[in-house]
Design a protein around this motif. Structure first.
Motif, short mmCIF file in Angstrom:
data_model
loop_
_atom_site.label_atom_id
_atom_site.label_comp_id
_atom_site.label_asym_id
_atom_site.label_seq_id
_atom_site.Cartn_x
_atom_site.Cartn_y
_atom_site.Cartn_z
N ALA A 64 0.84 -1.19 0.00
CA ALA A 64 0.00 0.00 0.00
C ALA A 64 0.88 1.25 0.00
CB ALA A 64 -0.90 0.00 1.23
N LEU A 65 0.61 2.16 -0.91
CA LEU A 65 1.25 3.46 -0.91
C LEU A 65 0.43 4.38 -0.02
CD1 LEU A 65 1.92 3.72 -4.73
CD2 LEU A 65 3.65 3.41 -2.96
N CYS A 66 1.05 4.93 1.00
CA CYS A 66 0.30 5.68 2.01
C CYS A 66 0.78 7.12 2.12
CB CYS A 66 0.42 5.01 3.38
SG CYS A 66 -0.27 3.33 3.43
N ALA A 67 -0.15 7.99 2.51
CA ALA A 67 0.16 9.39 2.83
C ALA A 67 0.05 9.57 4.33
CB ALA A 67 -0.80 10.32 2.11
N HIS A 68 0.50 10.73 4.81
CA HIS A 68 0.39 11.07 6.22
C HIS A 68 -0.46 12.33 6.36
CE1 HIS A 68 3.25 8.11 7.85
NE2 HIS A 68 3.85 8.25 6.67
#
Length: 228
Positions: free
Chosen positions: A100-104
């Motif tokens: 999973a490519l995740c943001a913050h």
């Protein structure tokens, strides 16, 4: 300037799938909630991947159909093996695109948009410091910054950029905003200040374009323009 962050724009109520969520239940989750993808999480709510409509449609697109007018997608090597394995998948873990490519939450719109563009994805799960899922942000969410009212954009440019950041007097530079398009006018002391003004205005949330019609008293070498 106060840039809107991923936390300001993301959806907080996230529909989730588990590793063992079956194919048909995933289709129902998408249909019932009007969404096009779901993050897949483990027992600690850490995102493992994302299952999208595109992932599910592999079940149809890779099937052999002697009557089809459209040829099967042609993939070679590892891509072919991965596509075939996904097409045979029956659970979220087998179907998902991973990792999973995740943001913050504290990321800016620019940071999230760049990650989406770099990896050609339409959405990012949003995780906290413990990598637990807190929301999801989509392309459509990021585009909401362009719904800002023109007067709010103008107030930020005139107040934050021109006055407080650059210490310019109200009579030095004026700003007009129409449908996110900024038109700047006036006169500044040095020509070197003009590109700085343009850059800062472009960085204001909701700005579509900047057109500068700003004069100057001295060029970068300290010389007045010809005719003055």
């Amino acid at each position: 300037m106060q840039h809107r962050t991923v936390a300001d724009l993301m959806s907080h109520d996230v529909v989730r799938a588990r590793r063992d969520t079956p194919f048909k239940e995933i289709v129902e989750l998408l249909a019932d909630n009007g969404i096009t993808a779901v993050p897949v999480v483990d027992e600690l709510d850490h995102p493992l991947g994302v299952v999208s409509e595109a992932d599910l449609l592999r079940k149809c697109s890779t099937r052999t159909d002697p009557f089809s007018r459209i040829p099967k997608p042609h993939l070679e090597g590892p891509e072919s093996a991965a596509a075939e394995a996904a097409a045979e998948g029956a659970t979220a873990e087998e179907l998902m695109s991973a990792p999973a490519l995740c943001a913050h939450p504290e990321w800016t719109v620019t940071e999230a948009a760049r990650l989406m563009a770099l990896h050609h994805v339409k959405r990012l799960p949003v995780v906290d410091e413990a990598d637990q899922l807190k929301g999801i942000v989509s392309r459509g969410d990021l585009l909401r910054i362009f719904l800002r009212r023109d007067d709010a954009i103008r107030d930020e440019i005139t107040g934050d950029v021109l006055r407080r950041t650059l210490n310019l007097a109200p009579s030095d530079v004026t700003a007009e905003v129409h449908e996110g398009r900024v038109t700047l006018g006036g006169t500044v002391e040095s020509s070197s200040l003009i590109p700085v003004i343009e850059r800062l205005c472009r960085n204001v949330d909701g700005v579509v374009s900047v057109s500068a019609h700003i004069g100057y008293r001295l060029d970068a070498s300290g010389t007045a323009p010809a005719g003055k």
